[in-house]
Design an enzyme around this catalytic site. Sequence first.
Site, mmCIF file in Angstrom:
data_model
loop_
_atom_site.group_PDB
_atom_site.id
_atom_site.type_symbol
_atom_site.label_atom_id
_atom_site.label_comp_id
_atom_site.label_asym_id
_atom_site.label_seq_id
_atom_site.Cartn_x
_atom_site.Cartn_y
_atom_site.Cartn_z
ATOM 1 C CB SER A 15 21.175 -14.079 -4.801
ATOM 2 O OG SER A 15 21.330 -14.847 -3.632
ATOM 3 C CE1 TYR B 128 16.893 -17.656 -7.206
ATOM 4 C CE2 TYR B 128 18.421 -18.071 -5.407
ATOM 5 C CZ TYR B 128 17.596 -17.209 -6.108
ATOM 6 O OH TYR B 128 17.490 -15.897 -5.704
ATOM 7 C CE LYS C 223 18.269 -14.646 -8.808
ATOM 8 N NZ LYS C 223 17.391 -13.708 -9.492
#
Length: 339
Positions: free
Chosen positions: A124, A149, A153
Amino acid sequence: MAILVTGGAGFIGSHTCVELLNAGYDIVVADNYYNSNPKSLERVKELTGKDFKAYECDIRDTEGMDKIFKENKIDAVIHFAGLKAVGESCRKPMEYYDNNIGGTIKLCEVMRDNGCKNIVFSSSATVYGMNNVSPLKETMKTGGTTNPYGTTKYMIEIILEDICKADSEWNATLLRYFNPIGAHKSGRIGENPNGIPNNLMPYLTQVAVGKLECLSVFGNDYDTHDGTGVRDYIHVVDLADGHVKAVKNILEGNKGVQIFNLGTGKGYSVLDVINGFEKATGVKINYKIVDRRPGDIATCYSDPSKAKEVLGWEAKRDIEEMCEDSWRWQSQNPNGFED
Ligand code: NAD
Ligand code: UFG
């Protein structure tokens, strides 16, 4: 020869399954349906006229995943499976680290044990953190993520890089997505968030369809052309096509770690998206300006030139088409796959 798609029933996964099948690849799907509905896969079959195996399996279930590898000849994995809600990750960090990081490690172990060492990973733009200035390039420093989150990544990228360093048979392509919106032209598959959406486009389309009353625009005092946040929205079908190109590139023997931005390179503000949506669909959006959302940055858009040079990929669909397609999906399926 088949591609295993983890999280293949989800928003980006289901669109990628369609594009893989249309490009002639055989696929196998593994999904625990935590944030999706198996009906999306039925619709993928309906749209493509092709059949494939789908396993209800958690990527952390080593035995279940091993069985999938034993029953199928898997050449590469496209790894979408994971949890993705920024706010929820702040409330449930352990679940996010376990599912996203623990799940990826377990998946890689099963891959290694079955001699499959090609992985395409859903990363992302969030890995660029708060301090890089757009347009964001793959060579910029990553890290400084602001929520669990995003940190998953960032950490998974490092883990996959270390795996490739330790064993030259491994190949990992890290795809950094910008803001995926839109839906398949048919209106048969699309984004189906649980509860009240966090992201702009699903919130906006739920206001348009009358499920929600009013869109809150988070801040109009940013240093942008109209004061609202600017993002690089990308049509999910363009994103899916990027995965087809990435998997082709890996299977052609391009080795090691490769990193690509998948974005359009263009930034649109929240008000641009609202206006674009109204223009594309003729539906008026009820909105109000409220305070900034904590953790948001003013501007985030990609430099997508590397994906064009190396993969021959570039986004083709514009913001109007993204709005039209998001709206077709939402208006034809106001209750998602329950309709
Ligand atoms: P999604 O929630 O629609 O799809 C994820 C899928 O993975 C779901 O079908 C879910 O049921 C499944 N899943 C979750 N945990 C699993 C597990 N442990 N085992 C098996 N299946 C599991 O999300 P999406 O928008 O399609 O995103 C796909 C990937 O792309 C995610 O990894 C996400 O973090 C990443 N990503 C998404 C965006 C975005 O804005 N949508 C942006 C950047 C990156
Ligand atoms: N926004 C609103 N109102 C809303 C929702 C969003 O004004 O109800 C604004 C945000 O402030 C931001 C823009 O719309 O300016 C886009 O917000 P999204 O929540 O749709 O997307 P983000 O850019 O915040 O986050 C997305 C993904 C994350 C990913 C991040 C960086 O949701 O998973 O891009 O890639 F980490």
